[in-house]
Design an enzyme around this catalytic site. Structure first.
Site, PDB file in Angstrom:
ATOM      1  N   GLY A  94       4.347  -7.775   5.424  1.00  0.00           N
ATOM      2  CA  GLY A  94       2.885  -7.529   5.100  1.00  0.00           C
ATOM      3  C   GLY A  94       2.094  -7.682   6.139  1.00  0.00           C
ATOM      4  O   GLY A  94       2.283  -8.163   7.365  1.00  0.00           O
ATOM      5  N   HIS A  95       0.736  -7.267   5.848  1.00  0.00           N
ATOM      6  CA  HIS A  95      -0.324  -7.571   6.971  1.00  0.00           C
ATOM      7  C   HIS A  95      -0.468  -9.067   7.325  1.00  0.00           C
ATOM      8  O   HIS A  95      -0.308  -9.875   6.324  1.00  0.00           O
ATOM      9  CB  HIS A  95      -1.577  -6.615   6.232  1.00  0.00           C
ATOM     10  CG  HIS A  95      -2.041  -7.166   5.122  1.00  0.00           C
ATOM     11  ND1 HIS A  95      -1.732  -6.863   3.828  1.00  0.00           N
ATOM     12  CD2 HIS A  95      -3.132  -8.302   4.801  1.00  0.00           C
ATOM     13  CE1 HIS A  95      -2.458  -7.700   2.736  1.00  0.00           C
ATOM     14  NE2 HIS A  95      -3.103  -8.333   3.666  1.00  0.00           N
ATOM     15  N   ASN A  96      -0.879  -9.207   8.479  1.00  0.00           N
ATOM     16  CA  ASN A  96      -1.255 -10.281   9.030  1.00  0.00           C
ATOM     17  C   ASN A  96      -0.023 -11.373   9.121  1.00  0.00           C
ATOM     18  O   ASN A  96      -0.494 -12.565   9.472  1.00  0.00           O
ATOM     19  CB  ASN A  96      -2.340 -11.181   8.216  1.00  0.00           C
ATOM     20  CG  ASN A  96      -3.630 -10.278   7.825  1.00  0.00           C
ATOM     21  OD1 ASN A  96      -4.159  -9.342   8.637  1.00  0.00           O
ATOM     22  ND2 ASN A  96      -4.433 -10.603   6.779  1.00  0.00           N
TER      23      ASN A  96
END
Length: 185
Positions: A94-96
């Site tokens: 996922g993002h980050n």
């Protein structure tokens, strides 16, 4: 546009890359998707509102990314895959997310946004990690484990919800004893 690829990088058929900086000696297998928007949204009276995804994916040197793996770009900070990390097929990042150096992540693992995985972590197949967690250096996560809280450095966990390995084995033994006793009654 928005992609920088280092020396000696191999990219398989049908891989899609955007918003990424890829280091040297990286292998990206067929069908991988790197740098697409993450699952970022807010809810208001009108329903779901998409949040802008402005970060990149940074892949350091000597990384392997398996077939059909997806790595979302950061929402603000970048998504980072550390040097020498190997990611198997069908992994979702996922993002980050920040993954340290020398990690091994096996097939069908799902890592939710903003999770930090430190150096040398091993994650078994089909494990799922909730978002905004920290997995300490050298931790080991058994296959099909559900990670819902931070994992300390060097700890081995398994189960869902995941618990330390020795606790899981004691719980399993206790359940087996209870099952045998119930069968006799």
């Amino acid at each position: 546009p928005n992609v920088v690829i280092g020396d000696h990088v191999w990219i398989g058929a049908n891989a899609v890359i955007s918003h990424a900086f890829i280091g040297a000696h990286v292998r990206i297998y067929p069908g991988a998707c790197i740098g697409q928007d993450g699952f970022g949204f807010a809810i208001d009276a009108a329903g779901h509102v998409k949040l802008p995804q402005l970060g990149r994916v940074i892949i350091e040197d000597h990384v392997e990314i398996g077939a059909n793996t997806t790595i979302d770009r950061g929402a603000g900070p970048d998504t980072v895959i550390g040097q020498g990390t190997w990611i198997d097929n069908l992994v979702q990042i996922g993002h980050n997310v920040r993954i340290g150096k020398g990690c091994v992540i096996v097939a069908q693992v799902g890592i939710s946004g903003s999770t930090v995985i430190e150096d040398g972590v091993m994650i078994g197949g089909q494990a799922g990690l909730a978002g905004h967690l920290k997995v300490g250096s050298g931790a080991r996560i058994a296959a099909q484990s559900g990670i819902m809280r931070n994992v300390p450095n060097g700890q081995e966990v398994m189960g869902s919800p995941a618990v330390p390995f020795k606790d899981f084995m004691r719980q399993t033994a206790a359940l087996n004893r209870m099952g045998k006793k119930a069968k006799k009654d």
